[in-house]
Motif scaffolding. Structure first.
Motif, PDB file in Angstrom:
ATOM      1  N   VAL A  90      30.630  28.549  -9.215  1.00 25.86           N
ATOM      2  CA  VAL A  90      31.258  29.493 -10.147  1.00 25.86           C
ATOM      3  C   VAL A  90      32.661  29.846  -9.682  1.00 25.86           C
ATOM      4  O   VAL A  90      33.612  29.873 -10.478  1.00 25.86           O
ATOM      5  CB  VAL A  90      30.385  30.752 -10.293  1.00 25.86           C
ATOM      6  CG1 VAL A  90      31.128  31.836 -11.084  1.00 25.86           C
ATOM      7  CG2 VAL A  90      29.066  30.405 -10.983  1.00 25.86           C
ATOM      8  N   ASP A  91      32.814  30.111  -8.393  1.00 20.35           N
ATOM      9  CA  ASP A  91      34.154  30.432  -7.864  1.00 20.35           C
ATOM     10  C   ASP A  91      35.113  29.266  -8.082  1.00 20.35           C
ATOM     11  O   ASP A  91      36.271  29.472  -8.478  1.00 20.35           O
ATOM     12  CB  ASP A  91      34.052  30.754  -6.366  1.00 20.35           C
ATOM     13  CG  ASP A  91      33.345  32.073  -6.090  1.00 20.35           C
ATOM     14  OD1 ASP A  91      33.222  32.880  -7.035  1.00 20.35           O
ATOM     15  OD2 ASP A  91      32.904  32.282  -4.950  1.00 20.35           O
ATOM     16  N   TYR A  92      34.636  28.055  -7.852  1.00 21.00           N
ATOM     17  CA  TYR A  92      35.486  26.875  -8.019  1.00 21.00           C
ATOM     18  C   TYR A  92      35.876  26.712  -9.489  1.00 21.00           C
ATOM     19  O   TYR A  92      37.039  26.406  -9.810  1.00 21.00           O
ATOM     20  CB  TYR A  92      34.732  25.634  -7.533  1.00 21.00           C
ATOM     21  CG  TYR A  92      35.562  24.368  -7.514  1.00 21.00           C
ATOM     22  CD1 TYR A  92      36.254  23.984  -6.375  1.00 21.00           C
ATOM     23  CD2 TYR A  92      35.648  23.550  -8.644  1.00 21.00           C
ATOM     24  CE1 TYR A  92      37.012  22.820  -6.344  1.00 21.00           C
ATOM     25  CE2 TYR A  92      36.408  22.396  -8.640  1.00 21.00           C
ATOM     26  CZ  TYR A  92      37.093  22.035  -7.487  1.00 21.00           C
ATOM     27  OH  TYR A  92      37.852  20.884  -7.476  1.00 21.00           O
ATOM     28  N   ALA A  93      34.906  26.916 -10.382  1.00 20.56           N
ATOM     29  CA  ALA A  93      35.188  26.774 -11.810  1.00 20.56           C
ATOM     30  C   ALA A  93      36.216  27.799 -12.280  1.00 20.56           C
ATOM     31  O   ALA A  93      37.076  27.500 -13.126  1.00 20.56           O
ATOM     32  CB  ALA A  93      33.895  26.917 -12.602  1.00 20.56           C
ATOM     33  N   LYS A  94      36.156  29.005 -11.747  1.00 14.62           N
ATOM     34  CA  LYS A  94      37.118  30.040 -12.141  1.00 14.62           C
ATOM     35  C   LYS A  94      38.509  29.756 -11.579  1.00 14.62           C
ATOM     36  O   LYS A  94      39.516  30.098 -12.204  1.00 14.62           O
ATOM     37  CB  LYS A  94      36.617  31.413 -11.682  1.00 14.62           C
ATOM     38  CG  LYS A  94      35.390  31.896 -12.471  1.00 14.62           C
ATOM     39  CD  LYS A  94      34.926  33.257 -12.007  1.00 14.62           C
ATOM     40  CE  LYS A  94      33.758  33.747 -12.864  1.00 14.62           C
ATOM     41  NZ  LYS A  94      33.258  35.071 -12.432  1.00 14.62           N
ATOM     42  N   GLN A  95      38.547  29.109 -10.427  1.00 16.16           N
ATOM     43  CA  GLN A  95      39.833  28.758  -9.823  1.00 16.16           C
ATOM     44  C   GLN A  95      40.450  27.514 -10.440  1.00 16.16           C
ATOM     45  O   GLN A  95      41.660  27.291 -10.346  1.00 16.16           O
ATOM     46  CB  GLN A  95      39.647  28.539  -8.314  1.00 16.16           C
ATOM     47  CG  GLN A  95      39.249  29.797  -7.555  1.00 16.16           C
ATOM     48  CD  GLN A  95      38.721  29.501  -6.162  1.00 16.16           C
ATOM     49  OE1 GLN A  95      38.785  28.362  -5.698  1.00 16.16           O
ATOM     50  NE2 GLN A  95      38.179  30.515  -5.502  1.00 16.16           N
ATOM     51  N   HIS A  96      39.597  26.697 -11.095  1.00 19.39           N
ATOM     52  CA  HIS A  96      40.065  25.446 -11.713  1.00 19.39           C
ATOM     53  C   HIS A  96      39.566  25.382 -13.157  1.00 19.39           C
ATOM     54  O   HIS A  96      38.743  24.537 -13.498  1.00 19.39           O
ATOM     55  CB  HIS A  96      39.566  24.224 -10.922  1.00 19.39           C
ATOM     56  CG  HIS A  96      39.956  24.220  -9.486  1.00 19.39           C
ATOM     57  ND1 HIS A  96      39.249  24.928  -8.521  1.00 19.39           N
ATOM     58  CD2 HIS A  96      40.978  23.594  -8.830  1.00 19.39           C
ATOM     59  CE1 HIS A  96      39.812  24.725  -7.337  1.00 19.39           C
ATOM     60  NE2 HIS A  96      40.860  23.925  -7.502  1.00 19.39           N
ATOM     61  N   PRO A  97      40.046  26.274 -14.014  1.00 18.65           N
ATOM     62  CA  PRO A  97      39.532  26.326 -15.395  1.00 18.65           C
ATOM     63  C   PRO A  97      39.756  25.015 -16.146  1.00 18.65           C
ATOM     64  O   PRO A  97      40.821  24.406 -16.071  1.00 18.65           O
ATOM     65  CB  PRO A  97      40.343  27.472 -16.022  1.00 18.65           C
ATOM     66  CG  PRO A  97      41.562  27.616 -15.154  1.00 18.65           C
ATOM     67  CD  PRO A  97      41.133  27.254 -13.774  1.00 18.65           C
ATOM     68  N   GLY A  98      38.703  24.585 -16.836  1.00 23.26           N
ATOM     69  CA  GLY A  98      38.795  23.379 -17.650  1.00 23.26           C
ATOM     70  C   GLY A  98      38.719  22.076 -16.889  1.00 23.26           C
ATOM     71  O   GLY A  98      38.835  20.998 -17.486  1.00 23.26           O
ATOM     72  N   LYS A  99      38.506  22.131 -15.576  1.00 23.30           N
ATOM     73  CA  LYS A  99      38.503  20.906 -14.781  1.00 23.30           C
ATOM     74  C   LYS A  99      37.110  20.282 -14.660  1.00 23.30           C
ATOM     75  O   LYS A  99      36.973  19.053 -14.740  1.00 23.30           O
ATOM     76  CB  LYS A  99      39.049  21.180 -13.378  1.00 23.30           C
ATOM     77  CG  LYS A  99      39.039  19.938 -12.485  1.00 23.30           C
ATOM     78  CD  LYS A  99      39.562  20.235 -11.090  1.00 23.30           C
ATOM     79  CE  LYS A  99      39.483  18.985 -10.203  1.00 23.30           C
ATOM     80  NZ  LYS A  99      39.980  19.239  -8.833  1.00 23.30           N
TER      81      LYS A  99
END
Length: 313
Positions: free
Chosen positions: A133-142
């Motif tokens: 979740v943290d990674y997804a929020k730091q890399h939106p749309g990736k």
């Protein structure tokens, strides 16, 4: 007392069951749904004293099978092996159905529930659901996630998780779990929310990393993998399920008989073992309780499907 203990049910001048029963399965031969259906049919044949004959009616996401049973005589001789798709999701995925899942069937008994496993390619940097979740929020749309197709459980469970966690992944639909997992292994996609039978062998081989399971309890095959609830996302708990449904208007004594015999079958050690091989758990809930559960699923998945924009026609 003798009438209560009798193995058959007298309805007017007829005794149920007095002839073979048609068990309609919304899938092609060979799949998990078919294998489970044939196992249940075999055990029910012995319990009911009449053959329970499997009739595969694949197509249109299970709608062909459901429509057939909805139009059948409500006499207990045609039973649907209904899924989360036929009884809930399809109503919101298709612009029109030729049956009403809520009005045209009476729930008899649930059969199996199957958790999804949140898996990532082992080369990804996140090692837990929170890190994902943290990674997804730091890399939106990736981040991309693979599914077995639009509107399948492997798609909708991922949509539910995104809503709960407040993240957004890019959906990459495939024609089945096998090609989806193949591309996940190859690194063409980042994630999948798929079933134990398709993911556990690759997890054990170290090729996929399990981040969580979406059901209410940890899996025996993955004892160290937390549930989404344990990982801090209780509202993301979800399972795929299968159950038995009869046409609306089927006499209550017949529905009750099917319910009782199914409950006994699900408790048989051989059935419990087989269900575990499919990556599932016997779903021992029948009658009104199962009906209430199915109703609750409508409100939940309607919102998720509408939010995702998924359509199948």
């Amino acid at each position: 007392m003798a009438s209560v203990l009798a193995p058959a049910i007298a309805l007017g001048q007829q005794v149920y069951p007095s002839k073979p029963i048609q068990f309609v399965i919304p899938g092609a031969p060979g799949g998990i749904t078919d294998q489970l259906g044939r196992l249940i049919a075999d055990r029910l044949s012995g319990a009911l004293g009449q053959r329970v004959i499997v009739d595969n009616k694949a197509g249109a996401g299970g709608n062909l099978a459901a429509e057939f049973v909805a139009r059948a005589a409500p006499d207990g001789y045609t039973i649907l092996m209904g899924t989360q798709g036929t009884q809930v999701a399809n109503q919101y995925l298709y612009s029109s159905l030729k049956f009403d899942p809520a009005k045209d069937f009476v729930p008899a008994h649930a059969l199996i529930s199957i958790s999804s496993v949140v898996v990532a390619n082992a080369n990804q940097p996140y090692r837990s659901l929170k890190e994902l979740v943290d990674y997804a929020k730091q890399h939106p749309g990736k981040l991309t996630f693979a599914s077995a197709g639009n509107g399948t459980s492997t798609h909708l469970v991922a949509e539910l998780f995104q809503k709960v966690a407040g993240v957004k992944f890019v959906h990459v639909p495939y024609k089945g779990s096998a090609p989806a997992i193949s591309d996940l292994l190859g690194g063409q996609v980042d994630l999948a929310f798929d079933f134990p039978v398709t993911t556990v062998p690759h997890i054990n081989a170290g090729k996929l990393r399990a981040l969580a399971v979406t059901g209410p309890a940890r899996l025996a095959d993955l004892p160290d993998v937390p549930t989404t609830t344990e990982a801090g996302y209780p509202e993301a708990q979800a399972v795929a399920w299968i159950g038995m449904f009869l046409p609306a208007g089927t006499p209550a004594p017949i529905v009750d008989r099917i319910q009782r015999e199914t409950a006994r079958v699900l408790a048989e050690p051989a059935v419990v073992e087989a269900v575990a091989r499919f990556g599932g758990t016997p779903f021992n809930q029948g009658g009104a309780a199962f009906g209430t559960f199915v109703q609750s699923e409508h409100a939940r998945w309607k919102a998720i499907i509408e939010q995702s924009g998924a359509r199948l026609d």
